[in-house]
Enzyme design. Sequence first.
Site, PDB file in Angstrom:
ATOM      1  CD  GLU A 269      -6.181   6.211   4.769  1.00 54.26           C
ATOM      2  OE1 GLU A 269      -7.353   5.801   4.891  1.00 54.26           O
ATOM      3  OE2 GLU A 269      -5.466   6.516   5.732  1.00 54.26           O
ATOM      4  CD  GLU A 373      -4.732  11.122   7.114  1.00 54.88           C
ATOM      5  OE1 GLU A 373      -4.928  11.451   5.933  1.00 54.88           O
ATOM      6  OE2 GLU A 373      -5.535  10.465   7.787  1.00 54.88           O
TER       7      GLU A 373
END
Length: 460
Positions: A269, A373
């Site tokens: 991220e 994820e």
Amino acid sequence: MKSYAILREQVILLICILIINGSLMQSVTSARNECKPQDFPGTNSFVCVCSAGYCDTVEDYEPLGSGTFAVYTSTQTGDRLTKRVYDISKKSNATGDSVTYTLNSTARYQTMNGFGGAFTDSAGFNILNLTTPTQDNLLKSYFHPSGIEYTFGRVPIASCDFSLRVYSYDDKDRDFSMKHFNLADEDFKYKIPLIKRAKAMSNRTINLIASPWSAPAWMKDNGKMTGGGNLKGNATGKYYQAYARYLSTFLDEYGKQNLSFWGMTMLNEPSAGLAPNYSFQSMYFSSSNEKDFVKLALGPLLHQNGYENVKLIMLDDQRLFLPLWAQDILGDKEAAKYVSGIGIHWYRDVLSPIVKLDETHEQFPNHFLLYTESSNGYEPWDVAVMLGDWDRGESYSADILWDVNHWVTGWIDWNLALDKTGGPNWAKNNVDSSIIVDAKYDVFYKQPMYYHIGHFSMKH
């Protein structure tokens, strides 16, 4: 392209309707370990309870006799991956108006890479809080032929929020050569042994994907692993090169433990690094930063060190960044030659239309799309853990159905196991998990999410 995707979705829906309506021939239910259900207040379904001496199992679809087929069913009120065998009818049972589906058996779409979960520190901590027989039943539930047979395991590089503390593998300031690089106690206690146990009980190859949350603090301009920040300098400078060496050395050290990696993301991220007060480990990369990092630092170094077969995965962030990130990175021929695929997280899918996956695939068909994820209960206003919640399971299966019909090649859940609070998590960023551990009673609970994923992961 889009018309084909719609057809595939309609076929899947047709199959689901056949199962739900039960408009099939005589069925036979085979013997297996059945779910031991337990209800919890406030949810709309149940969990299956496993202990040292008992755990439900999934029966293989083989052998099947000629003229028969197997159906696995999970329902809100009863079944959990229940196998039934049916005779194939030679006569249609359709009544009234019907829809005809014509299947083109010559059409081929993406090759599936697999399904899996993450070997986080928190998952390892929870699993090891159980007795050894219960641990074995939990790992078998994911990786053994009697379970849902995961083929992916995501492994954080150093700590993440689902750790018990913040740590890197090299805290020695300006150690550009990684002379002081060392794996942490958590690797030898919570990660490596469980990965090896999972591999030993599986009949399939378990492909490992490594993911870093941040470079060591001394490489960053904010001097911390938390709170965002950037790598110092630029891609040809010593800090970018040191970060590349840090990731390559991680592969070396796990290799000494006889564990090799199928893939690696360059940063978890990267957009999170924009927030100066981000609550857990993070670092900022723009698409331009990541492009330069892979073509000028990490890609050449991995090839030089014999890791050219490790699949580098760009982005590892939300779908809303597509296709722009792919255009920037994969549109550069020098960067693209080092990148194998695009990692996507599901948390903000509502903010971006699924057509972004189609657009990305159409522009870069030789680079796979992989959801790396996913978890429920992540919003600040959510109840982290909801034991027995069917809707969270449906959110998984609905997302997987949409994704794989738009070129996604695999889907990885987050933590393999958490406790009843959705932790431990040093940053208090607790979430739900497909398996919840209750160490006090030496049991674990298989959530509906586990079975929803299982319909895709087993025998895929």
